[in-house]
Design a protein around this motif. Sequence first.
Motif, PDB file in Angstrom:
ATOM      1  N   TYR A   9       0.840  -1.186   0.000  1.00  0.00           N
ATOM      2  CA  TYR A   9       0.000   0.000   0.000  1.00  0.00           C
ATOM      3  C   TYR A   9       0.883   1.247   0.000  1.00  0.00           C
ATOM      4  O   TYR A   9       1.156   1.821   1.046  1.00  0.00           O
ATOM      5  CB  TYR A   9      -0.926   0.009   1.223  1.00  0.00           C
ATOM      6  CG  TYR A   9      -1.885  -1.144   1.250  1.00  0.00           C
ATOM      7  CD1 TYR A   9      -3.038  -1.113   0.487  1.00  0.00           C
ATOM      8  CD2 TYR A   9      -1.614  -2.275   1.998  1.00  0.00           C
ATOM      9  CE1 TYR A   9      -3.919  -2.176   0.486  1.00  0.00           C
ATOM     10  CE2 TYR A   9      -2.485  -3.343   2.008  1.00  0.00           C
ATOM     11  CZ  TYR A   9      -3.643  -3.291   1.250  1.00  0.00           C
ATOM     12  OH  TYR A   9      -4.501  -4.342   1.249  1.00  0.00           O
ATOM     13  N   ASN A  11       0.336   4.267  -0.830  1.00  0.00           N
ATOM     14  CA  ASN A  11      -0.318   5.497  -0.390  1.00  0.00           C
ATOM     15  C   ASN A  11      -0.346   5.619   1.125  1.00  0.00           C
ATOM     16  O   ASN A  11      -0.593   6.689   1.661  1.00  0.00           O
ATOM     17  CB  ASN A  11      -1.754   5.564  -0.926  1.00  0.00           C
ATOM     18  CG  ASN A  11      -1.781   5.635  -2.435  1.00  0.00           C
ATOM     19  OD1 ASN A  11      -0.829   6.091  -3.049  1.00  0.00           O
ATOM     20  ND2 ASN A  11      -2.861   5.187  -3.035  1.00  0.00           N
ATOM     21  N   LEU A  38      -7.478   6.961   6.120  1.00  0.00           N
ATOM     22  CA  LEU A  38      -8.624   6.501   5.332  1.00  0.00           C
ATOM     23  C   LEU A  38      -8.607   7.118   3.938  1.00  0.00           C
ATOM     24  O   LEU A  38      -8.843   6.427   2.945  1.00  0.00           O
ATOM     25  CB  LEU A  38      -9.932   6.841   6.048  1.00  0.00           C
ATOM     26  CG  LEU A  38     -10.258   5.982   7.265  1.00  0.00           C
ATOM     27  CD1 LEU A  38     -11.485   6.526   7.983  1.00  0.00           C
ATOM     28  CD2 LEU A  38     -10.484   4.541   6.856  1.00  0.00           C
ATOM     29  N   SER A  39      -8.323   8.428   3.859  1.00  0.00           N
ATOM     30  CA  SER A  39      -8.304   9.066   2.534  1.00  0.00           C
ATOM     31  C   SER A  39      -7.139   8.550   1.693  1.00  0.00           C
ATOM     32  O   SER A  39      -7.264   8.374   0.485  1.00  0.00           O
ATOM     33  CB  SER A  39      -8.242  10.586   2.668  1.00  0.00           C
ATOM     34  OG  SER A  39      -7.067  10.969   3.323  1.00  0.00           O
ATOM     35  N   ALA A  41      -5.889   5.549   1.830  1.00  0.00           N
ATOM     36  CA  ALA A  41      -6.215   4.189   1.409  1.00  0.00           C
ATOM     37  C   ALA A  41      -7.174   4.184   0.221  1.00  0.00           C
ATOM     38  O   ALA A  41      -7.189   3.240  -0.564  1.00  0.00           O
ATOM     39  CB  ALA A  41      -6.819   3.411   2.572  1.00  0.00           C
ATOM     40  N   LYS A  42      -7.966   5.238   0.084  1.00  0.00           N
ATOM     41  CA  LYS A  42      -8.933   5.308  -1.017  1.00  0.00           C
ATOM     42  C   LYS A  42      -8.339   5.864  -2.299  1.00  0.00           C
ATOM     43  O   LYS A  42      -8.956   5.781  -3.351  1.00  0.00           O
ATOM     44  CB  LYS A  42     -10.127   6.171  -0.592  1.00  0.00           C
ATOM     45  CG  LYS A  42     -10.959   5.524   0.493  1.00  0.00           C
ATOM     46  CD  LYS A  42     -12.091   6.424   0.927  1.00  0.00           C
ATOM     47  CE  LYS A  42     -12.863   5.786   2.074  1.00  0.00           C
ATOM     48  NZ  LYS A  42     -13.907   6.669   2.590  1.00  0.00           N
TER      49      LYS A  42
END
Length: 122
Positions: A9, A11, A38-39, A41-42
Amino acid sequence: MSTFDDLHYPNLTNCRMKIVSSTATGAKPPVRLPSNCLSAAKMPLMENPYNFSLERSVLKRKQEREHDMMLMKATSKEELQHATLTKMKSVTGAKDDVCVAMLESNGYDLKTSIETFFLEKP
């Protein structure tokens, strides 16, 4: 080896999470991730997330060290000239005939030849 080892991941590399034990502190564990994680990960993944620039620089440095070793191990005039030519080509990226001409005009002085090459380059 777990399947989780294969996850990547990029990001989330700048996100930090603080794990708190509920038994040691008496506090409840966090229910939600921080909003910046959270942002991140999206966000969509890059098409090519890794460009191998570090590996390329390591290989280039290794090649430079090998050229330096060739210069130090040269025992004959021909070997020394060949090693000097190889080193100049690796530094300048010029063709053989250009490197040979520069080296011959500067008495096979590598440093002077490289400086001359870059000073005369348009």
